[in-house]
Motif scaffolding. Structure first.
Motif, PDB file in Angstrom:
ATOM      1  N   VAL A 142     100.975  20.819  51.500  1.00  0.00           N
ATOM      2  CA  VAL A 142     100.864  21.498  50.293  1.00  0.00           C
ATOM      3  C   VAL A 142     102.246  22.213  49.789  1.00  0.00           C
ATOM      4  O   VAL A 142     102.651  22.860  50.340  1.00  0.00           O
ATOM      5  N   ASP A 143     102.948  21.146  48.785  1.00  0.00           N
ATOM      6  CA  ASP A 143     104.210  21.328  48.533  1.00  0.00           C
ATOM      7  C   ASP A 143     104.731  22.413  47.528  1.00  0.00           C
ATOM      8  O   ASP A 143     104.852  22.340  46.304  1.00  0.00           O
ATOM      9  N   PHE A 144     104.375  23.668  47.929  1.00  0.00           N
ATOM     10  CA  PHE A 144     104.528  24.827  47.084  1.00  0.00           C
ATOM     11  C   PHE A 144     104.857  26.090  47.954  1.00  0.00           C
ATOM     12  O   PHE A 144     104.448  26.452  49.144  1.00  0.00           O
ATOM     13  N   ALA A 159      99.183  22.169  43.545  1.00  0.00           N
ATOM     14  CA  ALA A 159      99.867  21.374  44.507  1.00  0.00           C
ATOM     15  C   ALA A 159      99.184  20.706  45.732  1.00  0.00           C
ATOM     16  O   ALA A 159      99.564  19.709  46.142  1.00  0.00           O
ATOM     17  N   SER A 176      99.246  16.271  43.671  1.00  0.00           N
ATOM     18  CA  SER A 176     100.378  16.697  42.892  1.00  0.00           C
ATOM     19  C   SER A 176     101.229  17.603  43.490  1.00  0.00           C
ATOM     20  O   SER A 176     101.060  18.226  44.606  1.00  0.00           O
ATOM     21  N   ARG A 177     102.531  17.520  43.325  1.00  0.00           N
ATOM     22  CA  ARG A 177     103.724  18.228  43.818  1.00  0.00           C
ATOM     23  C   ARG A 177     104.329  19.340  42.830  1.00  0.00           C
ATOM     24  O   ARG A 177     104.702  18.999  41.851  1.00  0.00           O
ATOM     25  N   LEU A 178     104.069  20.595  43.568  1.00  0.00           N
ATOM     26  CA  LEU A 178     104.803  21.612  42.608  1.00  0.00           C
ATOM     27  C   LEU A 178     105.708  22.605  43.546  1.00  0.00           C
ATOM     28  O   LEU A 178     104.868  23.282  44.349  1.00  0.00           O
ATOM     29  N   THR A 179     106.838  22.622  43.412  1.00  0.00           N
ATOM     30  CA  THR A 179     107.649  23.431  44.296  1.00  0.00           C
ATOM     31  C   THR A 179     108.489  24.503  43.583  1.00  0.00           C
ATOM     32  O   THR A 179     109.377  23.894  42.540  1.00  0.00           O
TER      33      THR A 179
END
Length: 350
Positions: free
Chosen positions: A273-275, A201, A2-5
């Motif tokens: 970890v794209d956060f 993320a 999952s990607r969340l930024t």
């Protein structure tokens, strides 16, 4: 994965990195007729001078809506000390702690002092998040924005002898239910959101996190040090002392790039970890302040941030200057509330 930024301050954000003074037209418009009135009446004792400007007639009281040792307390005490040491105020500022209910006790205290320009409070994302969770009778619209000052970041911590080495290790144990994580804000508030967003993320189920709220980052760190929780998430500035002493160890930081204050700690992004998550910190006052009172306070803090002493303290604490005046800060608060609503929905906290 999952990607969340979500990043709430960027180099191009209004007021970031440079001081913007937009007081002139508003203050002049509000006070154009005041000098003549004051002269005719012989002046007043409420802090308003003959030229229409305002200044405190007693010590400014800065409320930290949490216990000692956390981010709010650090900002309040650092600001008060430097305002006095740099000779920017005539009366020594006083700091009071009003802990409880994730900040709501302190906010209630300020709300009960509407119109008092000698009472301010330090603030950060919980002023938006706690009311959104229904845990406060007051939200940011019940107060007067004074100035946004700085940006801090979250750090994810474990005991020095923990077998957790990376954020992926932490995420795996959190998802299994075997790990408790302490934070300095209530459920659904800043530290919890920073944990849940990072876990999602990393591909973990954020709803499985055993998040334990404490009344401020200082209490969360003490609990981790005492072995009462297995990990903690707090602001970098709050954790520096225990990181420097070696009592605790960090497995990630929520900034986009490594921070000089904790240069040895890898970012979440470095760990795939794209956060990112930043903690903006600022100052607000009670409702019903006049334009002259707002102008005094926002200029006071802008002047503080231009001092070498502030710059040195900011660097030591890992803060990044992000000044906004009252009007800009108010717009920022409105916009950021909308962003937080999106994050809370995405990580299952709303």
């Amino acid at each position: 994965m999952s990607r969340l930024t979500k990043t709430h301050v960027s180099p191009g954000a209004p007021g970031s990195g440079t001081f913007r003074r937009t007081l002139g037209l508003r203050a002049v418009a509000a006070t154009a007729a005041l000098p003549l009135l004051l002269t005719a009446c012989g002046g007043t004792d409420d802090g308003v001078a003959e030229d229409g400007t305002w200044a405190p007639t007693q010590a400014i009281e800065i409320t930290a809506p949490a216990a000692t040792g956390g981010g709010w307390d650090t900002l309040a005490r650092t600001s008060a000390r430097l305002l006095e040491e740099e000779g920017l105020v005539d009366h020594s500022p006083q700091v009071v702690n009003k802990p409880g209910a994730g900040g709501a006790i302190g906010w209630g205290y300020i709300a009960n002092n509407a119109g008092d320009p000698h009472k301010l409070f330090v603030t950060s994302p919980p002023i938006l998040l706690v009311p959104m969770a229904g845990d406060s009778d007051h939200d940011h619209n019940d107060f007067t924005p004074i100035a946004r000052l700085a940006t801090d970041y979250m750090v994810y911590l474990v005991a020095a002898d923990s077998d957790i080495e990376t954020f992926a290790d932490l995420a795996g144990q959190v998802e299994s239910g075997d790990l408790s994580v302490g934070g300095g804000s209530g459920p659904g508030s800043m530290d919890h959101v920073a944990l849940a967003g990072a876990l999602q993320a990393a591909g973990a189920d954020a709803t499985q996190a055993n998040y334990i709220p404490f009344d401020g980052g200082g209490e969360a760190l003490t609990s981790l040090l005492g072995g009462h929780v297995d990990a903690a998430v707090v602001g970098v500035g709050e954790a520096l002392g225990m990181l420097e002493s070696g009592d605790l160890r960090a497995v990630g930081v929520s900034s986009a790039e490594r921070l000089d204050a904790v240069a040895e700690v890898p970012t979440l992004v470095e760990q795939d970890v794209d956060f990112t998550f930043d903690i903006w910190r600022g100052v607000m006052g009670p409702a019903d302040l006049t334009e002259e009172q707002i102008a005094y306070h926002e200029t006071l803090f802008a002047d503080l941030m231009e001092t070498e002493a502030w710059k040195e303290e900011s660097a030591r604490l890992g803060w990044t200057d992000a000044y906004q005046d009252s009007e800009e800060f108010g717009t920022f608060l409105d916009d950021t509330r909308g962003e937080f609503a999106e994050i809370l929905t995405e990580v299952g906290l709303q």
